[in-house]
Design a protein around this motif. Sequence first.
Motif, PDB file in Angstrom:
ATOM      1  N   LEU A   1      68.070 -10.665  -9.734  1.00  0.00           N
ATOM      2  CA  LEU A   1      68.327 -11.117  -8.280  1.00  0.00           C
ATOM      3  C   LEU A   1      67.139 -12.512  -8.217  1.00  0.00           C
ATOM      4  CD1 LEU A   1      68.804  -9.274  -5.193  1.00  0.00           C
ATOM      5  CD2 LEU A   1      70.373 -10.536  -6.308  1.00  0.00           C
ATOM      6  N   GLN A   2      65.877 -12.611  -9.402  1.00  0.00           N
ATOM      7  CA  GLN A   2      65.056 -13.349  -8.893  1.00  0.00           C
ATOM      8  C   GLN A   2      65.202 -15.051 -10.003  1.00  0.00           C
ATOM      9  OE1 GLN A   2      61.897 -11.290  -9.866  1.00  0.00           O
ATOM     10  NE2 GLN A   2      61.487 -12.980  -9.186  1.00  0.00           N
ATOM     11  N   ALA A   3      66.542 -15.649 -10.391  1.00  0.00           N
ATOM     12  CA  ALA A   3      66.720 -16.626 -10.607  1.00  0.00           C
ATOM     13  C   ALA A   3      67.802 -17.194  -9.362  1.00  0.00           C
ATOM     14  CB  ALA A   3      67.840 -16.682 -11.900  1.00  0.00           C
ATOM     15  N   SER A   4      67.829 -16.849  -8.249  1.00  0.00           N
ATOM     16  CA  SER A   4      68.577 -17.197  -7.803  1.00  0.00           C
ATOM     17  C   SER A   4      67.466 -17.011  -6.512  1.00  0.00           C
ATOM     18  CB  SER A   4      69.908 -16.144  -6.456  1.00  0.00           C
ATOM     19  OG  SER A   4      69.225 -14.930  -6.569  1.00  0.00           O
ATOM     20  N   GLY A   5      66.433 -16.900  -6.418  1.00  0.00           N
ATOM     21  CA  GLY A   5      65.408 -17.082  -5.369  1.00  0.00           C
ATOM     22  C   GLY A   5      65.776 -15.938  -4.666  1.00  0.00           C
ATOM     23  N   LEU A   6      66.070 -15.264  -5.242  1.00  0.00           N
ATOM     24  CA  LEU A   6      67.245 -14.701  -3.442  1.00  0.00           C
ATOM     25  C   LEU A   6      66.176 -12.866  -3.815  1.00  0.00           C
ATOM     26  CD1 LEU A   6      70.432 -15.368  -2.207  1.00  0.00           C
ATOM     27  CD2 LEU A   6      68.738 -15.650  -1.122  1.00  0.00           C
ATOM     28  N   ALA A   7      65.294 -12.384  -4.566  1.00  0.00           N
ATOM     29  CA  ALA A   7      64.811 -10.519  -4.791  1.00  0.00           C
ATOM     30  C   ALA A   7      64.851  -9.912  -3.695  1.00  0.00           C
ATOM     31  CB  ALA A   7      63.711 -11.457  -5.876  1.00  0.00           C
ATOM     32  N   LEU A   8      64.165 -11.282  -2.749  1.00  0.00           N
ATOM     33  CA  LEU A   8      63.160 -10.216  -1.536  1.00  0.00           C
ATOM     34  C   LEU A   8      64.213  -9.386  -0.638  1.00  0.00           C
ATOM     35  CD1 LEU A   8      61.037  -9.175   0.019  1.00  0.00           C
ATOM     36  CD2 LEU A   8      60.712 -11.497   0.899  1.00  0.00           C
TER      37      LEU A   8
ATOM     38  N   GLY B   1      64.020  -2.633 -10.320  1.00  0.00           N
ATOM     39  CA  GLY B   1      63.355  -3.781 -10.919  1.00  0.00           C
ATOM     40  C   GLY B   1      64.268  -4.220 -11.460  1.00  0.00           C
ATOM     41  N   ALA B   2      65.765  -3.383 -12.153  1.00  0.00           N
ATOM     42  CA  ALA B   2      67.040  -3.991 -12.681  1.00  0.00           C
ATOM     43  C   ALA B   2      67.653  -5.157 -11.658  1.00  0.00           C
ATOM     44  CB  ALA B   2      68.347  -3.167 -13.066  1.00  0.00           C
TER      45      ALA B   2
ATOM     46  N   GLY C   1      61.774   2.498  -4.760  1.00  0.00           N
ATOM     47  CA  GLY C   1      62.675   1.681  -4.813  1.00  0.00           C
ATOM     48  C   GLY C   1      61.691   0.597  -4.152  1.00  0.00           C
ATOM     49  N   LEU C   2      61.778   0.501  -3.280  1.00  0.00           N
ATOM     50  CA  LEU C   2      60.540  -0.920  -2.262  1.00  0.00           C
ATOM     51  C   LEU C   2      59.463  -0.652  -2.712  1.00  0.00           C
ATOM     52  CD1 LEU C   2      61.388  -3.064  -0.773  1.00  0.00           C
ATOM     53  CD2 LEU C   2      61.759  -1.906   1.369  1.00  0.00           C
TER      54      LEU C   2
ATOM     55  N   ALA D   1      57.819  -1.311 -20.960  1.00  0.00           N
ATOM     56  CA  ALA D   1      58.386  -0.424 -20.532  1.00  0.00           C
ATOM     57  C   ALA D   1      58.422   1.194 -21.347  1.00  0.00           C
ATOM     58  CB  ALA D   1      59.951  -0.960 -21.571  1.00  0.00           C
ATOM     59  N   LEU D   2      57.964   1.124 -22.368  1.00  0.00           N
ATOM     60  CA  LEU D   2      57.860   3.034 -22.846  1.00  0.00           C
ATOM     61  C   LEU D   2      57.346   3.817 -21.993  1.00  0.00           C
ATOM     62  CD1 LEU D   2      56.933   2.902 -26.963  1.00  0.00           C
ATOM     63  CD2 LEU D   2      54.854   4.393 -24.744  1.00  0.00           C
TER      64      LEU D   2
END
Length: 420
Positions: A377-384, A371-372, A243-244, A47-48
Amino acid sequence: MPSPASFFGWKVLQATFVLAIFGWGVGFYGPPVFLHAVVQRTGWSVALVSGAVTLHFLAGTVVVANLPRLYRRIGVARTTSIGAALLALGVAGWALARAPWQLYAAAAISGMGWVTLGAAAVNALIAPWFVRQRPAALGMAYNGASVGGIVFSPLWVFLIAQAGFAQAALWVGLTMVAVVAALSRKVFSVTPQALGQAPDGDVGAEPAPAGGTVIASVTNLWRDRAFLTLAAGMALGLFAQIGLIAHLLSLLAPLLGAQTAGLAMGLATVSAIAGRTLVGWLMPPDADRRKIACAAYAAQIGGSLVLMLGGDHAWAVWAGVVLFGSGIGNATSLPPLIAQTEFTRGDAARVVPLIVALSQGAYAFAPLAFGALRTLLQASGLALWGFLAATALLQAAAIACLAAGRGAQAARAIDPARAR
């Protein structure tokens, strides 16, 4: 078209292509590699160090917005040489920083330097030499940016692994400064007027605007519909794109494997070169360039939608990458070409640096924002799916902005009060 032996503009084009290789290879594709190298060397948090990458791009917006003023004050050649030196100095600072404040100071210096070798600079160098053939000339020059990514991304990784970041920064920095200084002195310092040559090597006056439209000068750009919609369209499109792309490799890796995902990213770059080149050579002089920019974003939206099928169909990944990649280069090269047809030559010299500065200020935050979104969305498995949907929506908004500006220059010519 004029032969290279008789028209100096071809030498300018070749030199600008080389300049773009260094500009993007060091100043645009370099920071993601630098981030990894700095984290590995110092143990600082991602992050830094990511904050330094954002600062790198934000610092450049101040310089690029004032690029026309710098060109008038100290000249194009000297501005370009000083910018290359600042970029080299800043990269050395990335490699040698022992405290976070030193890293952030280096990022500010490198950011201010790289924009003198970036999108606005390329347009400024090409514009005096090409008018009728500017779409093709700009397309070829901007292809140096893609080549810079192809060459320098693996080169940085190799040099840092073999010799260390500091030595790699020294070698690349000295080479870049020497090459850019030579090009500035021998090529960029020459003007068409000094050689008695007309744009495109033609004999006679500069061609009239496409379609014969009379273009009125603009006093206040911030109240001009053509400028505002062009700036918003470019900023939204690049925000979505950067971003993508920043996260696409890691999103495709689970589907294809890391090695094959890297090949897919390479295919996107090849598609960017092909898309930009085809538009540059095939676009008619009297074409509505906003429509073409909208079509390029529509192709990318199609690519995002096709990529959503990638979890079940391997072909969808490759087709989606090609479609999305086809518009990557045009997102940078088409806005200056739109400005050429909608503003006077003097106004376009102000418009292009401003829209580049605004876009860069926006996309500096794109990796962080996406990234945020990825974290949410990571937990839901729908990130892509979420990434692709967000990209498509942003590019649809870019299309809406570009479409809203159609006809603005004609209205300005009919009613001069609109230009004030």
